[in-house]
Motif scaffolding. Structure first.
Motif, short mmCIF file in Angstrom:
data_model
loop_
_atom_site.label_atom_id
_atom_site.label_comp_id
_atom_site.label_asym_id
_atom_site.label_seq_id
_atom_site.Cartn_x
_atom_site.Cartn_y
_atom_site.Cartn_z
N PRO A 114 0.86 -1.18 0.00
CA PRO A 114 0.00 0.00 0.00
C PRO A 114 0.90 1.24 0.00
O PRO A 114 1.92 1.25 0.70
CB PRO A 114 -0.75 -0.10 1.33
N GLN A 115 0.55 2.25 -0.79
CA GLN A 115 1.38 3.45 -0.88
C GLN A 115 0.81 4.55 0.01
O GLN A 115 -0.39 4.78 0.00
CB GLN A 115 1.46 3.92 -2.34
N ARG A 116 1.71 5.22 0.76
CA ARG A 116 1.24 6.24 1.70
C ARG A 116 1.31 7.64 1.11
O ARG A 116 2.39 8.15 0.86
CB ARG A 116 2.12 6.24 2.95
N SER A 117 0.15 8.24 0.89
CA SER A 117 -0.01 9.65 0.51
C SER A 117 0.60 10.04 -0.84
O SER A 117 0.39 11.16 -1.30
CB SER A 117 0.49 10.59 1.61
N ILE B 180 3.24 10.80 -7.50
CA ILE B 180 2.16 11.79 -7.55
C ILE B 180 1.29 11.71 -6.30
O ILE B 180 1.16 10.65 -5.69
CB ILE B 180 1.27 11.60 -8.82
N PRO B 181 0.70 12.84 -5.90
CA PRO B 181 -0.16 12.83 -4.71
C PRO B 181 -1.50 12.13 -4.98
O PRO B 181 -1.78 11.74 -6.11
CB PRO B 181 -0.39 14.32 -4.41
N LEU B 182 -2.29 11.98 -3.92
CA LEU B 182 -3.58 11.31 -4.02
C LEU B 182 -4.70 12.37 -3.96
O LEU B 182 -4.75 13.15 -3.00
CB LEU B 182 -3.75 10.32 -2.87
N ASP B 183 -5.56 12.38 -4.96
CA ASP B 183 -6.60 13.40 -5.04
C ASP B 183 -7.84 12.80 -5.71
O ASP B 183 -7.81 12.48 -6.89
CB ASP B 183 -6.06 14.60 -5.84
N ALA B 184 -8.91 12.65 -4.93
CA ALA B 184 -10.13 12.08 -5.52
C ALA B 184 -11.12 13.18 -5.85
O ALA B 184 -12.29 12.91 -6.10
CB ALA B 184 -10.74 11.07 -4.57
N ALA C 27 -5.17 17.28 -2.98
CA ALA C 27 -4.31 16.21 -2.48
C ALA C 27 -4.58 16.01 -1.00
O ALA C 27 -4.64 16.98 -0.24
CB ALA C 27 -2.85 16.57 -2.71
N ARG C 28 -4.84 14.76 -0.59
CA ARG C 28 -5.14 14.45 0.80
C ARG C 28 -4.19 13.35 1.29
O ARG C 28 -3.75 12.51 0.50
CB ARG C 28 -6.58 13.89 0.95
N PRO C 29 -3.92 13.31 2.61
CA PRO C 29 -3.17 12.17 3.14
C PRO C 29 -4.03 10.91 3.03
O PRO C 29 -5.25 10.99 3.24
CB PRO C 29 -2.93 12.54 4.61
N GLY C 30 -3.44 9.82 2.69
CA GLY C 30 -4.23 8.60 2.56
C GLY C 30 -3.38 7.43 2.11
O GLY C 30 -2.15 7.48 2.17
N ILE C 31 -4.08 6.41 1.63
CA ILE C 31 -3.41 5.18 1.20
C ILE C 31 -3.93 4.79 -0.17
O ILE C 31 -5.14 4.77 -0.40
CB ILE C 31 -3.67 4.08 2.24
N ALA C 32 -3.01 4.54 -1.10
CA ALA C 32 -3.39 4.06 -2.43
C ALA C 32 -3.21 2.55 -2.45
O ALA C 32 -2.18 2.04 -2.02
CB ALA C 32 -2.52 4.73 -3.48
#
Ligand SMILES: [Zn+2]
Length: 434
Positions: free
Chosen positions: A286-289, A300-304, A308-313
């Motif tokens: 799992p990738q962190r943030s 790249i950051p995580l943005d749904a 961009a938010r802290p989270g897990i991909a």
């Protein structure tokens, strides 16, 4: 830390202990500086004893054959170095090692923390300090790269043809390692014993993971005979160990006083997962943030949809026909009955190259699904929700490809965001709830 030392007599043992024993003493003693008053005052009174007790597990490793000087000074040594396993008390040094499973470390830490508290409550403070020293030793072992490393993997990676040398000792005994002066403010690990044990073992898991990342740089430095460079990494880890020790000392005193000072909330990003499944394109992790981008060195950051938010991909299995459903998960151990609410968001990362299918997100408690999203496409945005963990001990974030027929590979990048456990169920400001 005596794993590879064949020590013939107690005199030699004493001389060898002074090499890395000093690190154990630094961790135990220097942690006191990070405590608020009156907690700092309480432990400062026993500083020397605590520094010595942090070495008990090594000093008394030879049992009755340990140095007579120490046997005489601490005639009650057996009370601290023997730990319970399978219904008997055994010489417990191996039970403090990072190679032990999370459950085994939980059992050892649980026993020791409960002994510390019962001794404190009975007014036997010196005995409490000696048990605390064993916990400090446990932290030091989990921060020792030589102990975190799998010795077989070390030789597979680093031993060249025609070469033959023991790697464990130079990793562990580097006289250039020094205590890194720094500041830190101790945090309380929990409101009660079981939460404290859970969080302490979590801290050890994070420490182990950081320490693991120092193995290659330390070995590369050692192979160049550059012990000063190797010491930079080891010294940094000693600092991290000291911070965990400060948290532990602070918490033990808070529990003794009956004060509840555990954190109101805990982000899952602060925890180490107990298990996970992710496709190899994510290095199976799992990738962190951040997650892999188009260029290998530009994540790249995580943005749904809301920045961009802290989270897990998570990346479900990509191989067509390899598995049905195509899924991925990450699972954490949580303390039963401590947290009243778990908040999270979920959605597909629209910064990713492409999202060709939708994902169904689930939260599972002890293996049972308690929340499920409808299929979320890249246009669904970041969907927020809350669940109540109740008495569950395992919290799993799960996602699968929404298609029933997954024989063709379609790319999609599901993420969980802002995953936070809350101690109370009071209403907190939350974005849109599904
Ligand atoms: Zn040891």
């Amino acid at each position: 830390m005596n794993l590879f030392r064949r020590v013939p007599d107690a005199a030699k043992q004493k001389e060898i202990i002074s090499m890395n024993g000093v690190c154990h003493s630094w961790i135990a003693g220097n942690a006191i500086a990070f405590l608020p008053e009156p907690v700092g005052k309480y432990w400062a009174e026993y500083r020397e004893l605590l520094e010595n007790a942090a070495n008990f597990s090594d000093i008394f490793w030879l049992g009755e054959n340990s140095s007579p000087q120490y046997l005489e000074k601490y005639p009650d040594w057996r009370d601290y170095v023997f730990l319970p396993e399978d219904g008997e008390m055994k010489m417990g040094h191996y039970m403090l090692q990072p190679a032990r499973t999370c459950q085994q470390l939980t059992a050892a830490a649980g026993y020791l923390i409960s002994r510390v508290l019962s001794e404190m409550r009975s007014g036997r403070h010196e005995r409490a300090v000696k048990f605390t020293g064993i916990l400090s030793h446990m932290i030091g072992e989990c921060g020792q790269a030589a102990h975190v490393a799998d010795p077989k993997m070390l030789s597979a990676l680093f031993q060249q043809e025609g070469q033959s040398s023991l790697f464990h000792s130079p990793m562990e005994n580097n006289s250039l390692v020094s205590y890194p002066e720094h500041s830190y403010s101790a945090q309380c690990l929990g409101d009660d014993e079981s939460e404290t044990v859970w969080r302490f073992v979590q801290k050890l898991a994070v420490l182990k993971s950081h320490s693991t990342k120092t193995i290659v740089p330390i070995m590369n430095a050692i192979l160049k005979n550059d012990f000063a460079e190797a010491a930079v990494y080891a010294s940094r880890t000693v600092g991290e160990c000291t911070d965990i020790m400060a948290d532990l000392l602070y918490t033990l005193y808070a529990l003794f006083e009956g004060k509840k000072k555990g954190p109101d909330s805990v982000s899952l990003l602060e925890l180490e997962p107990e298990d996970y499944l992710c496709d190899g394109m994510f290095n199976f992790l799992p990738q962190r943030s951040v997650m892999p981008g188009k260029k290998w060195d530009e994540p790249i950051p995580l943005d749904a949809g809301d920045g961009a938010r802290p989270g897990i991909a998570l990346l479900p299995e990509m191989f067509p026909g390899h598995a049905f459903p195509r899924f991925a998960f990450v699972r954490y151990r949580i303390p039963s009955g401590v947290f009243r609410r778990f908040d999270f968001g979920c959605g597909l990362n629209r910064l990713a190259d492409r999202n060709e299918t939708s994902g169904i997100f689930e939260i599972r408690l002890d293996g049972k699904s308690v929340w499920q999203s409808p299929p979320l496409s890249v246009n669904s945005g970041n969907v927020y929700a809350s669940i109540q963990p109740g008495r569950a001990e395992h919290l799993e974030l799960y996602v699968r490809d929404s298609r029933t027929e997954t024989a063709t590979t379609k790319f999609f990048y599901p993420c969980f965001f802002d995953m936070t456990l809350h101690r109370s169920n009071n209403d907190l400001p939350r974005p849109k709830i599904l």
